[in-house]
Design a protein around this motif. Structure first.
Motif, PDB file in Angstrom:
ATOM      1  N   LEU A 190      25.677  40.043  31.258  1.00 16.58           N
ATOM      2  CA  LEU A 190      26.268  41.170  31.660  1.00 16.58           C
ATOM      3  C   LEU A 190      27.190  40.636  33.011  1.00 16.58           C
ATOM      4  CD1 LEU A 190      24.349  44.156  30.544  1.00 16.58           C
ATOM      5  CD2 LEU A 190      26.069  43.162  29.457  1.00 16.58           C
ATOM      6  N   LEU A 191      26.793  39.959  33.741  1.00 16.06           N
ATOM      7  CA  LEU A 191      27.406  39.487  35.071  1.00 16.06           C
ATOM      8  C   LEU A 191      28.497  38.402  34.982  1.00 16.06           C
ATOM      9  CD1 LEU A 191      24.166  39.200  37.364  1.00 16.06           C
ATOM     10  CD2 LEU A 191      25.745  41.128  36.930  1.00 16.06           C
ATOM     11  N   VAL A 192      28.425  37.835  33.667  1.00 14.13           N
ATOM     12  CA  VAL A 192      29.411  36.977  33.152  1.00 14.13           C
ATOM     13  C   VAL A 192      30.592  37.180  32.362  1.00 14.13           C
ATOM     14  CG1 VAL A 192      27.723  34.894  34.227  1.00 14.13           C
ATOM     15  CG2 VAL A 192      27.958  35.536  31.611  1.00 14.13           C
ATOM     16  N   VAL A 193      30.262  38.317  31.717  1.00 15.42           N
ATOM     17  CA  VAL A 193      31.405  38.582  30.567  1.00 15.42           C
ATOM     18  C   VAL A 193      32.256  39.598  30.953  1.00 15.42           C
ATOM     19  CG1 VAL A 193      29.764  38.198  28.604  1.00 15.42           C
ATOM     20  CG2 VAL A 193      30.064  40.465  29.516  1.00 15.42           C
ATOM     21  N   PRO A 194      33.478  39.627  30.729  1.00 14.08           N
ATOM     22  CA  PRO A 194      34.444  40.629  31.294  1.00 14.08           C
ATOM     23  C   PRO A 194      33.955  42.122  30.523  1.00 14.08           C
ATOM     24  CG  PRO A 194      35.818  38.805  30.109  1.00 14.08           C
ATOM     25  CD  PRO A 194      34.025  38.534  29.929  1.00 14.08           C
ATOM     26  N   LEU A 195      33.869  42.889  31.589  1.00 12.00           N
ATOM     27  CA  LEU A 195      33.528  44.561  31.196  1.00 12.00           C
ATOM     28  C   LEU A 195      34.640  45.300  31.111  1.00 12.00           C
ATOM     29  CD1 LEU A 195      30.238  44.420  33.432  1.00 12.00           C
ATOM     30  CD2 LEU A 195      30.567  43.904  30.951  1.00 12.00           C
ATOM     31  N   ASN A 196      35.738  45.136  31.803  1.00  5.09           N
ATOM     32  CA  ASN A 196      36.845  46.109  31.711  1.00  5.09           C
ATOM     33  C   ASN A 196      38.291  45.293  31.921  1.00  5.09           C
ATOM     34  OD1 ASN A 196      38.188  48.603  31.963  1.00  5.09           O
ATOM     35  ND2 ASN A 196      37.907  48.449  34.208  1.00  5.09           N
ATOM     36  N   LEU A 197      39.226  45.778  31.025  1.00  6.19           N
ATOM     37  CA  LEU A 197      40.649  45.429  30.931  1.00  6.19           C
ATOM     38  C   LEU A 197      41.274  46.635  31.806  1.00  6.19           C
ATOM     39  CD1 LEU A 197      41.142  43.754  27.853  1.00  6.19           C
ATOM     40  CD2 LEU A 197      40.512  42.541  29.987  1.00  6.19           C
ATOM     41  N   TYR A 198      42.129  46.290  32.569  1.00  7.61           N
ATOM     42  CA  TYR A 198      42.789  47.617  33.058  1.00  7.61           C
ATOM     43  C   TYR A 198      44.287  47.475  33.346  1.00  7.61           C
ATOM     44  CZ  TYR A 198      42.090  45.592  37.497  1.00  7.61           C
ATOM     45  OH  TYR A 198      41.924  44.547  38.791  1.00  7.61           O
ATOM     46  N   VAL A 199      45.337  48.273  33.448  1.00  3.41           N
ATOM     47  CA  VAL A 199      46.685  48.521  33.826  1.00  3.41           C
ATOM     48  C   VAL A 199      46.829  49.357  34.784  1.00  3.41           C
ATOM     49  CG1 VAL A 199      48.823  48.776  33.105  1.00  3.41           C
ATOM     50  CG2 VAL A 199      47.291  47.486  31.607  1.00  3.41           C
ATOM     51  N   ILE A 200      47.627  48.878  35.954  1.00  2.72           N
ATOM     52  CA  ILE A 200      47.811  49.630  37.265  1.00  2.72           C
ATOM     53  C   ILE A 200      49.044  50.499  36.902  1.00  2.72           C
ATOM     54  CG2 ILE A 200      47.990  49.597  39.722  1.00  2.72           C
ATOM     55  CD1 ILE A 200      46.451  46.945  39.610  1.00  2.72           C
ATOM     56  N   GLY A 201      48.968  51.814  37.080  1.00  3.39           N
ATOM     57  CA  GLY A 201      50.311  52.577  36.974  1.00  3.39           C
ATOM     58  C   GLY A 201      50.928  52.249  35.832  1.00  3.39           C
ATOM     59  N   ASP A 202      52.194  52.182  35.756  1.00  3.32           N
ATOM     60  CA  ASP A 202      53.007  51.806  34.725  1.00  3.32           C
ATOM     61  C   ASP A 202      53.440  50.491  34.705  1.00  3.32           C
ATOM     62  OD1 ASP A 202      54.663  52.493  32.843  1.00  3.32           O
ATOM     63  OD2 ASP A 202      56.665  52.840  33.885  1.00  3.32           O
ATOM     64  N   TRP A 203      52.435  49.634  34.404  1.00 10.60           N
ATOM     65  CA  TRP A 203      52.402  48.248  34.319  1.00 10.60           C
ATOM     66  C   TRP A 203      52.851  47.679  35.563  1.00 10.60           C
ATOM     67  CZ3 TRP A 203      50.362  45.607  30.582  1.00 10.60           C
ATOM     68  CH2 TRP A 203      49.866  46.295  29.344  1.00 10.60           C
ATOM     69  N   LEU A 204      52.279  48.047  36.683  1.00 10.71           N
ATOM     70  CA  LEU A 204      52.668  47.731  38.032  1.00 10.71           C
ATOM     71  C   LEU A 204      51.649  46.432  38.239  1.00 10.71           C
ATOM     72  CD1 LEU A 204      52.816  50.715  40.105  1.00 10.71           C
ATOM     73  CD2 LEU A 204      54.714  49.378  39.332  1.00 10.71           C
ATOM     74  N   GLY A 205      50.563  46.347  37.554  1.00  6.64           N
ATOM     75  CA  GLY A 205      49.674  45.328  37.732  1.00  6.64           C
ATOM     76  C   GLY A 205      48.629  45.349  36.663  1.00  6.64           C
ATOM     77  N   THR A 206      48.111  44.119  36.371  1.00  5.78           N
ATOM     78  CA  THR A 206      46.974  44.267  35.455  1.00  5.78           C
ATOM     79  C   THR A 206      45.692  43.655  35.751  1.00  5.78           C
ATOM     80  OG1 THR A 206      47.685  42.195  34.388  1.00  5.78           O
ATOM     81  CG2 THR A 206      48.668  44.084  33.149  1.00  5.78           C
ATOM     82  N   GLY A 207      44.634  43.770  35.144  1.00 11.68           N
ATOM     83  CA  GLY A 207      43.369  42.986  35.760  1.00 11.68           C
ATOM     84  C   GLY A 207      42.429  42.995  34.764  1.00 11.68           C
ATOM     85  N   VAL A 208      41.434  42.080  34.883  1.00 14.37           N
ATOM     86  CA  VAL A 208      40.166  42.015  34.148  1.00 14.37           C
ATOM     87  C   VAL A 208      38.853  42.090  35.370  1.00 14.37           C
ATOM     88  CG1 VAL A 208      38.909  40.187  32.778  1.00 14.37           C
ATOM     89  CG2 VAL A 208      41.246  40.273  32.723  1.00 14.37           C
ATOM     90  N   THR A 243      49.409  41.541  40.232  1.00 16.61           N
ATOM     91  CA  THR A 243      50.647  42.444  40.478  1.00 16.61           C
ATOM     92  C   THR A 243      51.673  41.672  41.263  1.00 16.61           C
ATOM     93  OG1 THR A 243      49.815  42.862  42.956  1.00 16.61           O
ATOM     94  CG2 THR A 243      48.731  44.195  41.425  1.00 16.61           C
ATOM     95  N   SER A 244      52.666  42.584  41.621  1.00 16.06           N
ATOM     96  CA  SER A 244      53.909  42.110  42.207  1.00 16.06           C
ATOM     97  C   SER A 244      53.480  41.189  43.447  1.00 16.06           C
ATOM     98  CB  SER A 244      54.903  43.117  42.585  1.00 16.06           C
ATOM     99  OG  SER A 244      54.290  44.085  43.449  1.00 16.06           O
ATOM    100  N   TYR A 245      52.525  41.539  44.222  1.00 14.11           N
ATOM    101  CA  TYR A 245      52.132  40.596  45.141  1.00 14.11           C
ATOM    102  C   TYR A 245      51.335  39.271  44.936  1.00 14.11           C
ATOM    103  CZ  TYR A 245      52.579  45.106  47.706  1.00 14.11           C
ATOM    104  OH  TYR A 245      53.246  46.310  48.187  1.00 14.11           O
ATOM    105  N   GLY A 246      51.196  39.283  43.736  1.00 14.17           N
ATOM    106  CA  GLY A 246      50.620  37.956  42.960  1.00 14.17           C
ATOM    107  C   GLY A 246      49.179  38.035  42.805  1.00 14.17           C
ATOM    108  N   PRO A 247      48.384  37.197  42.258  1.00 12.15           N
ATOM    109  CA  PRO A 247      47.459  37.116  41.830  1.00 12.15           C
ATOM    110  C   PRO A 247      46.210  37.311  42.903  1.00 12.15           C
ATOM    111  CG  PRO A 247      48.030  34.927  41.548  1.00 12.15           C
ATOM    112  CD  PRO A 247      49.048  35.619  42.003  1.00 12.15           C
ATOM    113  N   SER A 248      45.258  38.079  42.486  1.00  6.93           N
ATOM    114  CA  SER A 248      44.019  38.282  43.315  1.00  6.93           C
ATOM    115  C   SER A 248      42.720  38.188  42.521  1.00  6.93           C
ATOM    116  CB  SER A 248      44.361  39.544  44.299  1.00  6.93           C
ATOM    117  OG  SER A 248      45.415  39.793  44.902  1.00  6.93           O
ATOM    118  N   LEU A 249      41.679  37.626  43.176  1.00  4.81           N
ATOM    119  CA  LEU A 249      40.422  37.484  43.140  1.00  4.81           C
ATOM    120  C   LEU A 249      39.569  38.363  43.956  1.00  4.81           C
ATOM    121  CD1 LEU A 249      38.424  36.589  40.613  1.00  4.81           C
ATOM    122  CD2 LEU A 249      37.833  34.600  42.619  1.00  4.81           C
ATOM    123  N   ILE A 250      39.019  39.614  43.502  1.00  2.00           N
ATOM    124  CA  ILE A 250      38.496  40.662  44.410  1.00  2.00           C
ATOM    125  C   ILE A 250      36.912  40.834  44.287  1.00  2.00           C
ATOM    126  CG2 ILE A 250      38.541  43.002  45.180  1.00  2.00           C
ATOM    127  CD1 ILE A 250      41.771  42.897  44.176  1.00  2.00           C
TER     128      ILE A 250
END
Length: 168
Positions: free
Chosen positions: A17-35, A45-52
């Motif tokens: 569970l620590l290594v599989v993706p658990l959630n896909l998401y879209v920020i606002g009206d497609w302002l960004g996407t994430g895994v 996002t428009s600011y570029g890719p981020s690992l958080i």
């Protein structure tokens, strides 16, 4: 369905569970996407890719950079992730110390983690997981509950087979 019985495999389950993706998401009206994984997320996002990481999330909330629903969402997700890590450590100890009953406790902990992960998505995106903030698809969360059930309901033993009995 036959559940696993060799308790040596139990710590692998929350580790998955620590290594599989658990959630896909879209920020606002497609302002960004994430895994999102348990301990970090990758977003574009428009600011570029981020690992958080969850450490970054905690820092953002503590510093006041992130507030409101997003802060609550971060706190819930991070709490769920910490519980997953703790369940992994409990299972390592259970195997090392021969404490079969601890497998059930870890199953309850993983269930609590799954509830927190879902609550995080609801806190951010609403009860239908979609709204003005965007939308979420917690595709890995059913796996969290499946692993919790296996840990809780399994008949764990020293090796393959056996009756799963333990003194403590």
């Amino acid at each position: 369905m036959d559940l696993p019985s060799d308790r040596r495999i139990a710590p692998i389950l929350p580790l998955v569970l620590l290594v599989v993706p658990l959630n896909l998401y879209v920020i606002g009206d497609w302002l960004g996407t994430g895994v999102q994984w348990a301990l970090f997320r990758y977003q574009e996002t428009s600011y570029g890719p981020s690992l958080i990481t969850i450490a970054s999330d905690i820092g953002y909330v503590i510093s006041g950079l992130i507030t409101g629903r997003t802060a609550i969402s971060f706190i819930l997700w991070d709490a769920g992730a910490v519980i997953l890590v703790v369940s992994f450590l409990v299972l390592l100890l259970a195997v090392a110390e021969g404490k079969v009953q601890w497998m059930r406790y870890a199953g309850v902990a993983v269930t609590a983690s799954g509830v927190l992960l879902v609550a995080s998505c609801i806190a951010q995106y609403g009860p239908l997981l979609a709204g003005p903030a965007g939308f979420s698809v917690p595709l890995g969360v059913p796996l969290v509950f499946a692993i919790a059930w296996v840990l809780y309901a399994g008949e764990w033993s020293e090796g393959g087979g056996g009756d799963g009995e333990d003194s403590g």
